[in-house]
Design a protein around this motif. Structure first.
Motif, mmCIF file in Angstrom:
data_model
loop_
_atom_site.group_PDB
_atom_site.id
_atom_site.type_symbol
_atom_site.label_atom_id
_atom_site.label_comp_id
_atom_site.label_asym_id
_atom_site.label_seq_id
_atom_site.Cartn_x
_atom_site.Cartn_y
_atom_site.Cartn_z
ATOM 1 N N LEU A 90 0.862 -1.171 0.000
ATOM 2 C CA LEU A 90 0.000 0.000 0.000
ATOM 3 C C LEU A 90 0.905 1.230 0.000
ATOM 4 O O LEU A 90 1.793 1.344 0.847
ATOM 5 C CB LEU A 90 -0.888 0.004 1.242
ATOM 6 C CG LEU A 90 -1.763 1.233 1.471
ATOM 7 C CD1 LEU A 90 -2.911 1.238 0.467
ATOM 8 C CD2 LEU A 90 -2.288 1.268 2.896
ATOM 9 N N THR A 91 0.692 2.133 -0.953
ATOM 10 C CA THR A 91 1.541 3.323 -1.067
ATOM 11 C C THR A 91 0.709 4.586 -0.966
ATOM 12 O O THR A 91 -0.299 4.733 -1.663
ATOM 13 C CB THR A 91 2.304 3.327 -2.406
ATOM 14 O OG1 THR A 91 3.086 2.125 -2.510
ATOM 15 C CG2 THR A 91 3.228 4.528 -2.506
ATOM 16 N N LEU A 92 1.140 5.486 -0.088
ATOM 17 C CA LEU A 92 0.584 6.831 -0.018
ATOM 18 C C LEU A 92 1.573 7.776 -0.681
ATOM 19 O O LEU A 92 2.766 7.760 -0.359
ATOM 20 C CB LEU A 92 0.355 7.261 1.437
ATOM 21 C CG LEU A 92 -0.979 6.911 2.089
ATOM 22 C CD1 LEU A 92 -1.167 5.404 2.163
ATOM 23 C CD2 LEU A 92 -1.103 7.558 3.467
ATOM 24 N N THR A 93 1.080 8.586 -1.609
ATOM 25 C CA THR A 93 1.925 9.543 -2.324
ATOM 26 C C THR A 93 1.361 10.938 -2.122
ATOM 27 O O THR A 93 0.221 11.214 -2.503
ATOM 28 C CB THR A 93 1.972 9.212 -3.828
ATOM 29 O OG1 THR A 93 2.414 7.864 -4.012
ATOM 30 C CG2 THR A 93 2.918 10.158 -4.552
ATOM 31 N N ARG A 94 2.156 11.797 -1.516
ATOM 32 C CA ARG A 94 1.670 13.126 -1.158
ATOM 33 C C ARG A 94 1.409 13.978 -2.394
ATOM 34 O O ARG A 94 2.187 13.989 -3.353
ATOM 35 C CB ARG A 94 2.687 13.827 -0.261
ATOM 36 C CG ARG A 94 2.224 15.194 0.230
ATOM 37 C CD ARG A 94 3.223 15.846 1.149
ATOM 38 N NE ARG A 94 3.430 15.066 2.358
ATOM 39 C CZ ARG A 94 2.584 15.020 3.385
ATOM 40 N NH1 ARG A 94 1.445 15.692 3.322
ATOM 41 N NH2 ARG A 94 2.863 14.305 4.461
ATOM 42 N N ALA A 95 0.288 14.699 -2.342
ATOM 43 C CA ALA A 95 -0.002 15.672 -3.385
ATOM 44 C C ALA A 95 0.785 16.955 -3.111
ATOM 45 O O ALA A 95 1.223 17.211 -1.991
ATOM 46 C CB ALA A 95 -1.499 15.975 -3.417
ATOM 47 N N ASP A 96 0.976 17.744 -4.146
ATOM 48 C CA ASP A 96 1.689 19.009 -3.983
ATOM 49 C C ASP A 96 0.843 20.001 -3.183
ATOM 50 O O ASP A 96 -0.383 20.040 -3.305
ATOM 51 C CB ASP A 96 2.007 19.616 -5.355
ATOM 52 C CG ASP A 96 3.014 18.791 -6.133
ATOM 53 O OD1 ASP A 96 3.803 18.075 -5.488
ATOM 54 O OD2 ASP A 96 3.007 18.861 -7.377
ATOM 55 N N GLY A 97 1.502 20.778 -2.334
ATOM 56 C CA GLY A 97 0.839 21.906 -1.706
ATOM 57 C C GLY A 97 0.169 21.635 -0.379
ATOM 58 O O GLY A 97 -0.448 22.540 0.191
ATOM 59 N N ASP A 98 0.228 20.410 0.131
ATOM 60 C CA ASP A 98 -0.395 20.121 1.428
ATOM 61 C C ASP A 98 0.545 19.211 2.207
ATOM 62 O O ASP A 98 0.744 18.051 1.847
ATOM 63 C CB ASP A 98 -1.751 19.441 1.239
ATOM 64 C CG ASP A 98 -2.595 19.462 2.521
ATOM 65 O OD1 ASP A 98 -2.007 19.360 3.613
ATOM 66 O OD2 ASP A 98 -3.837 19.575 2.426
ATOM 67 N N ASP A 99 1.130 19.740 3.261
ATOM 68 C CA ASP A 99 2.164 19.005 3.989
ATOM 69 C C ASP A 99 1.641 18.399 5.298
ATOM 70 O O ASP A 99 2.434 17.993 6.150
ATOM 71 C CB ASP A 99 3.353 19.933 4.285
ATOM 72 C CG ASP A 99 4.650 19.145 4.455
ATOM 73 O OD1 ASP A 99 4.823 18.129 3.745
ATOM 74 O OD2 ASP A 99 5.474 19.529 5.307
ATOM 75 N N ARG A 100 0.335 18.314 5.447
ATOM 76 C CA ARG A 100 -0.203 17.728 6.673
ATOM 77 C C ARG A 100 0.107 16.229 6.731
ATOM 78 O O ARG A 100 0.142 15.555 5.691
ATOM 79 C CB ARG A 100 -1.713 17.932 6.735
ATOM 80 C CG ARG A 100 -2.155 19.354 7.032
ATOM 81 C CD ARG A 100 -3.665 19.472 7.024
ATOM 82 N NE ARG A 100 -4.221 19.272 5.698
ATOM 83 C CZ ARG A 100 -5.536 19.139 5.451
ATOM 84 N NH1 ARG A 100 -6.391 19.163 6.441
ATOM 85 N NH2 ARG A 100 -5.949 18.982 4.204
#
Length: 243
Positions: free
Chosen positions: A141-151
């Protein structure tokens, strides 16, 4: 509307099919009529074409009519909603009616869909490398952060179903921390049951609950995203493990 009442309900079969509810129509008047099409009309869902049906009503009769709902529109509420019905009267006259729809269930579905969408706007969730491993199937399972939100985004839990056990082989919760771009969690699927009843009666064999949490927000229950090839891999596990 005088003579007709409508309510949206969700049956277990609707949950299994996905994307639909039942429009529960009651003839509250004094004359019979026939409904030949039905559709959901809600500001919180993208409109879909009417669905052809054939349901004959008598005074006092209630019939459930299946109706699909479109993609959630998250900047609008699900209510007030209506059922679009084509009604044919005893003299053959057809009417296109917009009947007020009691739609608490649509509000719940809308809230669930939009909560998941809000989480996925922070970090995308994918399942990869699903492969046979003896009497198990393993993957990532991979979570990949979107740009512009560092929460931070936390995977709080993974839950199997009647047919399959699903676990994270690295203990949960696991968090995609601020400043991190990806998080990987190893997965393992094994058979929970092999009895004929479970194999025959399970309506949603590929539905696995994935808990996600953004920052200190409430946990959001989401479906583990599995494509058809990954579902086929799980189906092959049944043949191996339950032979």
């Amino acid at each position: 509307m005088p003579g007709i009442e409508a309510e949206a309900v969700q049956l277990r079969t609707d949950e299994a099919v996905g994307g639909q509810v039942q429009v529960r129509v009651t003839d509250t008047g004094t004359e019979p009529f026939t409904v030949t099409s039905v559709a959901i009309d809600s500001p919180g869902f993208a409109p879909l074409p009417d669905r052809a049906v054939s349901a004959a009503f008598e005074p006092g009769r209630t019939i459930d009519l299946p109706a699909s709902y479109g993609e959630a529109v998250c900047d609008r509420a699900a209510e007030p909603a209506a059922a679009r019905l084509t009604v044919v009267r005893p003299d053959g006259r057809a009417e296109a009616l917009r009947v007020p729809l009691a739609a608490e269930v649509l509000g719940r579905i809308h809230g669930e869909r939009c909560a998941v969408r809000a989480v996925l706007a922070v970090a995308d969730v994918t399942v990869g490398s699903l492969a046979a491993d003896g009497d198990a199937v393993t993957g990532t399972l991979t979570l990949t952060r979107a740009d512009g939100d560092d929460r931070p985004v936390t995977v709080t839990r993974l839950q199997g179903n009647v047919l399959y056990d699903a676990v994270a082989t690295t203990d949960l919760p696991r968090t995609l921390e601020a400043g991190e771009s990806t998080l990987e969690v190893l997965l393992e699927f094994t058979m929970a049951r092999c009895d004929p009843h479970a194999l025959a009666e399970t309506k949603q064999p590929y539905l696995f609950l994935l808990g996600l949490q953004v920052g200190d927000d409430d946990e959001v229950p989401a479906d583990l995203p599995l494509d058809q090839a990954q579902r086929d891999e799980l189906a092959a596990l049944v043949d191996r493990a339950c032979a």
